[in-house]
Write an enzyme that holds these catalytic residues in place. Structure first.
Site, PDB file in Angstrom:
ATOM      1  N   CYS A  66       0.825  -1.208   0.000  1.00  0.00           N
ATOM      2  CA  CYS A  66       0.000   0.000   0.000  1.00  0.00           C
ATOM      3  C   CYS A  66       0.862   1.263   0.000  1.00  0.00           C
ATOM      4  O   CYS A  66       0.359   2.357  -0.241  1.00  0.00           O
ATOM      5  CB  CYS A  66      -0.949   0.012   1.196  1.00  0.00           C
ATOM      6  SG  CYS A  66      -2.387  -1.052   0.946  1.00  0.00           S
ATOM      7  N   LYS A  83       0.749   3.133  -3.169  1.00  0.00           N
ATOM      8  CA  LYS A  83      -0.476   3.884  -3.449  1.00  0.00           C
ATOM      9  C   LYS A  83      -0.134   5.343  -3.750  1.00  0.00           C
ATOM     10  O   LYS A  83       0.761   5.917  -3.128  1.00  0.00           O
ATOM     11  CB  LYS A  83      -1.310   3.808  -2.167  1.00  0.00           C
ATOM     12  CG  LYS A  83      -2.767   4.111  -2.283  1.00  0.00           C
ATOM     13  CD  LYS A  83      -3.438   3.538  -1.023  1.00  0.00           C
ATOM     14  CE  LYS A  83      -4.853   4.015  -0.865  1.00  0.00           C
ATOM     15  NZ  LYS A  83      -5.569   3.309   0.194  1.00  0.00           N
ATOM     16  N   ASP A  88     -14.216   3.150   2.009  1.00  0.00           N
ATOM     17  CA  ASP A  88     -13.444   1.959   1.655  1.00  0.00           C
ATOM     18  C   ASP A  88     -13.944   1.280   0.402  1.00  0.00           C
ATOM     19  O   ASP A  88     -13.175   0.693  -0.347  1.00  0.00           O
ATOM     20  CB  ASP A  88     -13.513   0.957   2.811  1.00  0.00           C
ATOM     21  CG  ASP A  88     -12.924   1.543   4.066  1.00  0.00           C
ATOM     22  OD1 ASP A  88     -11.703   1.703   4.109  1.00  0.00           O
ATOM     23  OD2 ASP A  88     -13.704   1.877   4.979  1.00  0.00           O
ATOM     24  N   ASP A  95     -11.825  -4.179   2.730  1.00  0.00           N
ATOM     25  CA  ASP A  95     -12.682  -3.040   2.425  1.00  0.00           C
ATOM     26  C   ASP A  95     -14.166  -3.416   2.427  1.00  0.00           C
ATOM     27  O   ASP A  95     -15.019  -2.553   2.648  1.00  0.00           O
ATOM     28  CB  ASP A  95     -12.282  -2.400   1.090  1.00  0.00           C
ATOM     29  CG  ASP A  95     -11.064  -1.489   1.245  1.00  0.00           C
ATOM     30  OD1 ASP A  95     -10.953  -0.830   2.301  1.00  0.00           O
ATOM     31  OD2 ASP A  95     -10.248  -1.439   0.320  1.00  0.00           O
ATOM     32  N   GLY A 107     -10.606 -13.568 -13.486  1.00  0.00           N
ATOM     33  CA  GLY A 107      -9.591 -12.532 -13.318  1.00  0.00           C
ATOM     34  C   GLY A 107      -9.043 -12.076 -14.644  1.00  0.00           C
ATOM     35  O   GLY A 107      -9.572 -12.428 -15.709  1.00  0.00           O
TER      36      GLY A 107
HETATM   37 CO    CO Z   1     -10.088   0.717   3.167  1.00  0.00          CO
HETATM   38 CO    CO Z   2      -8.904  -0.047  -0.337  1.00  0.00          CO
END
Ligand code: CO
Ligand code: CO
Length: 354
Positions: free
Chosen positions: A18, A21, A51, A91, A139
Site C-alpha cells: 500500500c 499507493k 473503503d 474493504d 480474473g
Molecule cells: Co479501506
Molecule cells: Co482499499
C-alpha cells in the site's frame, strides 16, 4: 528464471504494498474534477473517500464493490497472494458487508519470473478467500515490469446497515484493531535491515482477515467504520473526520505499535509513502510538541492489510474491546475520541487518560 522457493519478490519492485499507493493529496483533487455521480442507487460513491462503493439493488440488498492491488510487500509469493487477498477483502468488512465473490487482478513479468511463482501467488490468495468463505471466480492477467497482484471483491449488505466512514459522533471512542508499523517493518525486511526478525509477525498480522473484528463491530453496533491501509492511521482518520464533519483526538501512547517498528523508525527506516502521508497530513493534524518525528511517522505509517478503525458510542467502547479480545483480536485498543468541530482537525497527544 527463479523458482518460488528462491525468489525474493520485494526485490522485483521499486515500491511495496500500500506504500505504492498514490498519496491522498494526489487523488482527492483529481476525483473532484470528474463528473458527479448521478445514479440514485449509488449509496456510497467516491465523494467521501470511503473503503468501498455501495450500490442499492432493492430495499433489502446492496452490493459492496471494491478493488485493491499492489506490488510485492513480502518475499514469498504465497504470502504476497494471501496478504493482497486479506487486504482487498478488508474493504468489504470495513463497510459492514459480507464478501460474496472475487476476481484476480494480475500483472506479471513472465520474462524474469517463472510461472510457478504466479501459481504460488494465486494459491495464497485462493486459500485466503476460502478462509473468508468465498471463491475467486475469474480474473485478468497482463505482462508488466513488476509483479502486481490484488482482487476486485463484491460483497453484500443491507442498504440500511452500511457502516460508512461518515457516521462518527462527538463523544465516540476510537478503536483500532491491529498494531501499526507494518509499512516500516516490511521496508526494513525489503532492505535487509530487519535485524529483530519482525517480518514473520508482520506477515501474520497482514494475513489476518478483518472478518472477526468486523463481526463484533456489526453485532454490537458502531457509528463509523473504516480500515487502516495506505494513508496510515491518521490519514484514514482524517477521511473519517472529514466525512463525518467532526474533529478527533488521538493518544499516541494508547496506539498499538509493533515494537520492532518503533525501533526501526528511530534509525530512519520508513517507506516513502509514510513520509508522504505525514507531509500531507500536517494541514489537519496538530502533534503535541513532545512527539518526535519518528513517533509522528508511526501514526502516519502506510499499512498494508491493517486493522479496522471504528468510531463507537463511548458507553459501548470497553464492551467492544473485550469482545474483540475474546474473538482473538488481541491488539484491539481504544486510541482516541471524536470531538465536535467545524473544521477537519486531529489533535495528537502524547498520552491519554489513565
Ligand atoms: Co479501506
Ligand atoms: Co482499499
Amino acid at each position: 528464471m527463479e523458482s518460488p522457493s528462491e525468489v525474493r519478490l520485494t526485490k522485483s519492485a521499486k515500491r511495496a504494498g500500500c506504500a505504492a499507493k498514490q498519496p491522498p493529496g494526489y487523488l482527492l483533487p483529481l476525483l473532484g474534477m470528474l463528473p458527479e455521480i448521478s445514479d440514485p442507487n449509488v449509496l456510497i460513491g467516491s465523494a467521501t473517500a470511503d473503503d468501498a462503493a455501495v450500490y442499492r439493488i432493492n430495499d433489502d440488498l446492496a452490493l459492496v464493490l471494491t478493488t485493491d492491488f499492489f506490488t510485492p510487500v513480502v518475499d514469498r509469493p504465497y504470502d504476497f497472494g494471501a496478504v493482497a487477498a486479506a487486504n482487498a477483502l478488508s474493504d468489504v468488512y470495513a463497510m459492514g458487508g459480507r464478501p460474496l465473490t472475487a476476481l484476480n487482478l494480475v500483472g506479471f513479468p513472465d520474462a524474469t519470473l517463472g510461472v510457478e511463482v504466479l501459481a504460488e501467488i494465486l494459491r495464497g490468495a485462493t486459500d485466503k478467500t476460502r478462509e473468508a468463505g468465498i471463491d475467486i471466480v475469474g480474473g485478468h492477467t497482463i505482462k508488466s515490469e513488476e509483479p502486481i497482484f490484488g482482487l476486485a471483491v463484491v460483497g453484500t449488505i443491507h442498504p440500511q446497515k452500511v457502516l460508512s466512514n461518515a457516521g462518527a459522533q462527538p463523544g465516540d471512542a476510537l478503536i483500532l484493531t491491529k498494531p501499526l508499523g507494518l509499512g516500516i517493518v516490511t521496508t526494513a525486511a525489503k532492505n535487509d535491515e530487519d535485524r529483530l526478525a519482525a517480518i514473520g509477525d508482520a506477515i501474520r498480522i497482514m494475513t489476518t482477515l478483518n472478518r472477526a473484528a468486523a463481526e463484533v463491530m456489526v453485532e454490537v453496533g458502531v457509528n463509523a467504520l473504516t480500515d487502516v491501509t495506505g494513508f496510515g492511521l491518521l490519514g484514514h482518520l482524517r477521511n473519517m473526520v472529514s466525512a463525518s464533519r467532526v474533529a478527533a483526538r488521538v493518544w499516541a501512547d494508547k496506539v498499538p505499535v509493533l515494537a520492532a517498528a518503533r525501533e526501526y523508525v528511530r534509525t530512519g527506516i520508513a517507506p516513502g509513502g509514510t513520509h508522504a502521508n505525514r507531509r500531507f497530513l500536517t494541514q489537519w493534524v496538530d502533534f503535541d510538541p513532545s512527539l518526535t518525528e519518528p513517533e509522528q511517522l508511526l501514526l502516519c505509517d502506510a499499512q498494508t492489510s491493517g486493522g479496522l478503525l471504528a468510531s463507537v458510542p463511548a458507553e459501548k467502547a470497553d464492551h467492544i474491546v473485550a469482545r474483540l479480545h475474546q474473538a482473538g483480536v488481541r491488539d484491539a485498543a481504544i486510541v482516541g475520541r471524536i470531538e465536535a468541530g467545524a473544521k477537519v482537525r486531529i489533535k495528537v497527544e502524547s498520552s491519554g487518560p489513565t
